[in-house]
Each structure stands twice: as structure tokens, then as C-alpha cells.
Design a protein around this motif. Structure first.
Motif, short mmCIF file in Angstrom:
data_model
loop_
_atom_site.label_atom_id
_atom_site.label_comp_id
_atom_site.label_asym_id
_atom_site.label_seq_id
_atom_site.Cartn_x
_atom_site.Cartn_y
_atom_site.Cartn_z
N PHE A 66 37.66 -66.92 50.47
CA PHE A 66 38.68 -67.92 50.82
C PHE A 66 40.07 -67.36 50.56
CE2 PHE A 66 41.57 -71.20 49.20
CZ PHE A 66 41.61 -72.09 50.27
N ALA A 67 40.25 -66.73 49.40
CA ALA A 67 41.55 -66.15 49.06
C ALA A 67 41.87 -64.95 49.94
CB ALA A 67 41.58 -65.76 47.59
N GLN A 68 40.84 -64.15 50.25
CA GLN A 68 41.06 -62.98 51.09
C GLN A 68 41.54 -63.38 52.49
OE1 GLN A 68 37.13 -61.21 50.55
NE2 GLN A 68 38.06 -59.46 49.51
N GLU A 69 41.12 -64.55 52.97
CA GLU A 69 41.57 -65.06 54.26
C GLU A 69 43.03 -65.54 54.21
OE1 GLU A 69 37.53 -67.01 56.25
OE2 GLU A 69 39.09 -68.29 55.37
N GLY A 70 43.56 -65.69 53.00
CA GLY A 70 44.91 -66.22 52.85
C GLY A 70 44.95 -67.65 52.35
N SER B 39 31.05 -64.50 42.01
CA SER B 39 30.28 -64.55 40.76
C SER B 39 29.22 -63.46 40.70
CB SER B 39 29.62 -65.92 40.59
OG SER B 39 28.76 -66.20 41.68
N GLY B 40 28.72 -63.03 41.85
CA GLY B 40 27.65 -62.04 41.85
C GLY B 40 28.13 -60.61 41.90
N TRP B 41 29.43 -60.43 42.24
CA TRP B 41 29.95 -59.07 42.36
C TRP B 41 31.35 -58.93 41.77
CZ3 TRP B 41 27.70 -54.55 43.74
CH2 TRP B 41 28.54 -53.46 43.93
N ASN B 42 32.30 -59.71 42.27
CA ASN B 42 33.71 -59.51 41.90
C ASN B 42 33.98 -59.77 40.41
OD1 ASN B 42 36.35 -58.82 42.76
ND2 ASN B 42 36.94 -60.96 42.88
N MET B 43 33.58 -60.93 39.92
CA MET B 43 33.81 -61.27 38.52
C MET B 43 33.09 -60.31 37.56
SD MET B 43 33.55 -65.41 38.82
CE MET B 43 34.11 -65.90 37.20
N PRO B 44 31.81 -60.02 37.78
CA PRO B 44 31.13 -59.10 36.85
C PRO B 44 31.70 -57.69 36.89
CG PRO B 44 29.69 -59.67 38.69
CD PRO B 44 30.84 -60.62 38.73
N MET B 45 32.09 -57.20 38.07
CA MET B 45 32.64 -55.85 38.13
C MET B 45 33.98 -55.77 37.40
SD MET B 45 30.38 -54.02 39.41
CE MET B 45 28.77 -54.65 39.86
N ALA B 46 34.80 -56.81 37.51
CA ALA B 46 36.07 -56.83 36.78
C ALA B 46 35.82 -56.88 35.28
CB ALA B 46 36.91 -58.02 37.23
N ASP C 231 44.98 -72.21 43.41
CA ASP C 231 44.05 -72.06 42.29
C ASP C 231 43.14 -70.85 42.49
OD1 ASP C 231 45.10 -74.44 41.26
OD2 ASP C 231 43.53 -75.66 42.20
N TYR C 232 42.87 -70.50 43.74
CA TYR C 232 41.89 -69.45 44.05
C TYR C 232 42.52 -68.07 44.25
CZ TYR C 232 38.72 -73.32 44.27
OH TYR C 232 37.98 -74.42 43.92
N ALA C 233 43.84 -68.00 44.18
CA ALA C 233 44.52 -66.70 44.31
C ALA C 233 44.13 -65.77 43.18
CB ALA C 233 46.03 -66.90 44.34
N VAL C 234 43.69 -66.33 42.05
CA VAL C 234 43.27 -65.50 40.92
C VAL C 234 42.14 -64.56 41.31
CG1 VAL C 234 41.58 -67.19 40.05
CG2 VAL C 234 42.66 -65.57 38.47
N ALA C 235 41.35 -64.92 42.32
CA ALA C 235 40.24 -64.06 42.75
C ALA C 235 40.75 -62.71 43.24
CB ALA C 235 39.44 -64.74 43.85
N LEU C 236 41.96 -62.66 43.78
CA LEU C 236 42.52 -61.40 44.25
C LEU C 236 42.93 -60.51 43.08
CD1 LEU C 236 44.63 -62.70 47.26
CD2 LEU C 236 42.27 -61.88 47.24
N LYS C 237 43.38 -61.14 41.99
CA LYS C 237 43.68 -60.38 40.77
C LYS C 237 42.39 -59.82 40.20
CE LYS C 237 45.82 -59.09 36.91
NZ LYS C 237 44.70 -58.83 35.99
N VAL C 238 41.34 -60.61 40.21
CA VAL C 238 40.04 -60.15 39.73
C VAL C 238 39.56 -58.99 40.60
CG1 VAL C 238 37.63 -60.80 39.36
CG2 VAL C 238 39.45 -62.40 38.76
N GLU C 239 39.77 -59.09 41.91
CA GLU C 239 39.38 -58.02 42.83
C GLU C 239 40.08 -56.71 42.47
OE1 GLU C 239 39.58 -56.99 47.64
OE2 GLU C 239 40.45 -58.84 46.85
N ALA C 240 41.38 -56.80 42.17
CA ALA C 240 42.12 -55.60 41.80
C ALA C 240 41.60 -55.01 40.50
CB ALA C 240 43.61 -55.93 41.68
N ASP C 241 41.27 -55.87 39.55
CA ASP C 241 40.71 -55.41 38.28
C ASP C 241 39.35 -54.74 38.49
OD1 ASP C 241 42.92 -56.42 37.02
OD2 ASP C 241 41.95 -58.26 36.35
N ALA C 242 38.55 -55.34 39.38
CA ALA C 242 37.22 -54.79 39.64
C ALA C 242 37.32 -53.43 40.32
CB ALA C 242 36.42 -55.74 40.53
N ALA C 243 38.30 -53.26 41.19
CA ALA C 243 38.45 -52.00 41.91
C ALA C 243 38.79 -50.87 40.96
CB ALA C 243 39.53 -52.12 42.98
#
Length: 263
Positions: free
Chosen positions: A65-69, A123-130, A251-263
Motif C-alpha cells: 500500500f505504501a509502495q503504491e504511494g 509481516s512475513g518478510w519486511n518486518m523480520p528482515m529489518a 500511518d503506513y508510510a513507516v513500512a518504507l522506513k522498515v524496507e530501508a532498514d531491511a535492505a
């Protein structure tokens, strides 16, 4: 075009699927809107569902959802009954090992085999990898999947095909209620920090708005008021929920910060 509603993301067992259908149909009737509750069973993937042009209210992961903007119209988000949620629309990823595993902490299984449902899963990939990146975890020996659903990732761990998986905490709540055998086949050894839980959204605005703002507002109000009637509370209880809450795209923009942390 008749808009559709769907709770595939959290229809984790037959009982949960029936309970979600009952709740959605009840809210549709209370709101007086025209919307069909449809199925989208595995092995069909969630991105296929999210790409439909007739979505009125379907669960969508906050990361894509956040990746779509964050442009899709939001209906509402569920509030898990788990005490740690504090009555807020949040969830987290739970790291699980087989129930009979000798491992007691996530550190015991780092560098082994990680099972995942989908690489687009927060929850299955982004959050755990970060989370693993933050603790300086070593690379896994292999990744097992994608399994499409959290339930299948759980089975892979329980059957010994993998050593660790990260599971949506609300999925685990529902499984303890509707498929306790599967839930008890694994054991939680760690959790990630919490994040905003997946929410009900409409179709992407480039494909139109089959439900419409007025109908969406009525349906949202019906969800938000479920906890105010005995029948609504019964429907919520069957899904381990306290109710629904208003949430915003920000509220969901935080997922992009998590994505950067996971990367």
C-alpha cells in the motif's frame, strides 16, 4: 460494476473465513450498500486480488500500500484483542520454530533455513528482515518459499522443511481460535516491534471507485460501530477483535522506513 469485499488475508481457516464473511455481510446490510463478499482462495496470490478494478473493501498489506504511494481509499483497520495491542490497530511479526524444537531464542536458529509466505509481505518478510538486520543477524543458509500463506509457512517449520518463519501476530491469534492444532505446532521465540495492521481498502484510483465515497463512509461507520451492539460484539469475538478503527495513509508510510532498514 458491483464492488466486492474480501478478507482473504485473514481467512486463515474455514471457521475464520466463515466468521469474516458473516461480519462483512452484516456490516454491508447495516450500511445499506451494494457490495458482494467474494472468495479468493489460495493458491491465488494477494497481488492478483489487489489488482482487481472492482474492490470496495479488501484487506491489503501496508507495505505494498505504501509502495503504491498510499493512494487507495481506506475503509478501516481491525483492532486485535491481544492485550499487548493496547486497543490499537497494530500487529507485529512473530518468529516461530517447531513446537518440538530444542531452540528457545531466535538467536538459536539464525543462519539456518527461513520460511516465508511472500516477499511482498510486511509481516512475513519486511518486518523480520529489518529486525534481523538491526540485531546484526548472519545470513540465512537458505530461504524456503514463497508459500503464499502464513499457514503454509507454519507447516514448513512444523514439518522440518525450515527452521524459522515470521508470522503475522493476528494470523496466530486467529489460528489459536480456529485451527489450534496448526497454531500449537509452532512456538513463538521472538517478536518484532509493532506496526500498523493491514486495513480494508478500495481499488487503485487509476481504476475508478466502484464503491463511491458516500457508500464507503456508511460502510466504515457500520464497521466502527460493530462493538456497540450485541450481534456486532459476537461477530468481533469470533475473530478475536475489539473493533475497527479509522486509520490514515500516513500511518503506513513507516513500512518504507522498515524496507530501508531491511535492505
Amino acid at each position: 460494476m458491483m464492488p466486492v469485499a474480501n478478507a482473504r488475508m485473514y481467512s486463515v481457516a474455514p471457521g475464520a473465513a466463515a466468521a469474516w464473511r458473516a461480519l462483512l455481510e452484516h456490516a454491508i446490510a447495516r450500511a445499506g450498500v451494494a457490495m458482494d463478499v467474494v472468495d479468493h482462495p489460495p493458491p491465488a496470490g494477494l497481488p492478483e486480488l489487489w489488482s482487481r478494478p472492482d474492490l470496495g473493501a479488501v484487506f491489503m498489506c501496508g507495505w505494498p500500500f505504501a509502495q503504491e504511494g498510499g493512494v487507495r481509499p481506506i475503509v478501516a483497520a481491525p483492532i486485535p484483542r491481544a492485550g499487548w495491542s493496547g486497543g490499537r490497530p497494530v500487529y507485529r511479526a512473530s518468529f516461530v520454530v517447531a513446537a518440538n524444537s530444542p531452540h528457545r531464542t531466535v538467536n538459536d536458529v539464525l543462519g539456518r533455513r527461513f520460511a516465508f509466505n511472500a516477499r511482498h509481505s510486511h509481516s512475513g518478510w519486511n518486518m523480520p528482515m529489518a529486525h534481523l538486520a538491526a540485531i546484526g543477524a548472519p545470513p540465512f543458509a537458505s530461504f524456503v518459499g514463497p508459500f503464499v500463506t502464513h499457514q503454509s509457512a507454519i507447516r514448513a517449520v512444523a514439518d522440518g522443511a525450515a527452521d524459522l518463519a515470521a508470522i503475522d501476530s493476528y494470523v496466530l491469534d486467529l489460528l489459536h481460535r480456529h485451527d489450534p492444532s496448526l497454531a500449537s505446532s509452532v512456538r513463538v521465540v521472538a517478536t518484532t516491534p509493532e506496526g500498523p495492521i493491514p486495513m480494508l481498502v478500495g481499488t487503485h484510483p487509476t481504476q475508478g471507485d466502484p464503491l463511491g465515497e458516500a457508500a464507503r463512509d456508511r460502510f466504515r461507520r457500520a464497521l466502527l460501530e460493530l462493538d456497540q451492539t450485541a450481534e456486532g460484539r459476537r461477530l468481533l469475538d469470533a475473530l478475536e477483535l475489539l473493533g475497527f478503527a479509522d486509520v490514515a495513509a500516513e500511518d503506513y508510510a513507516v513500512a518504507l522506513k522498515v524496507e530501508a532498514d531491511a535492505a
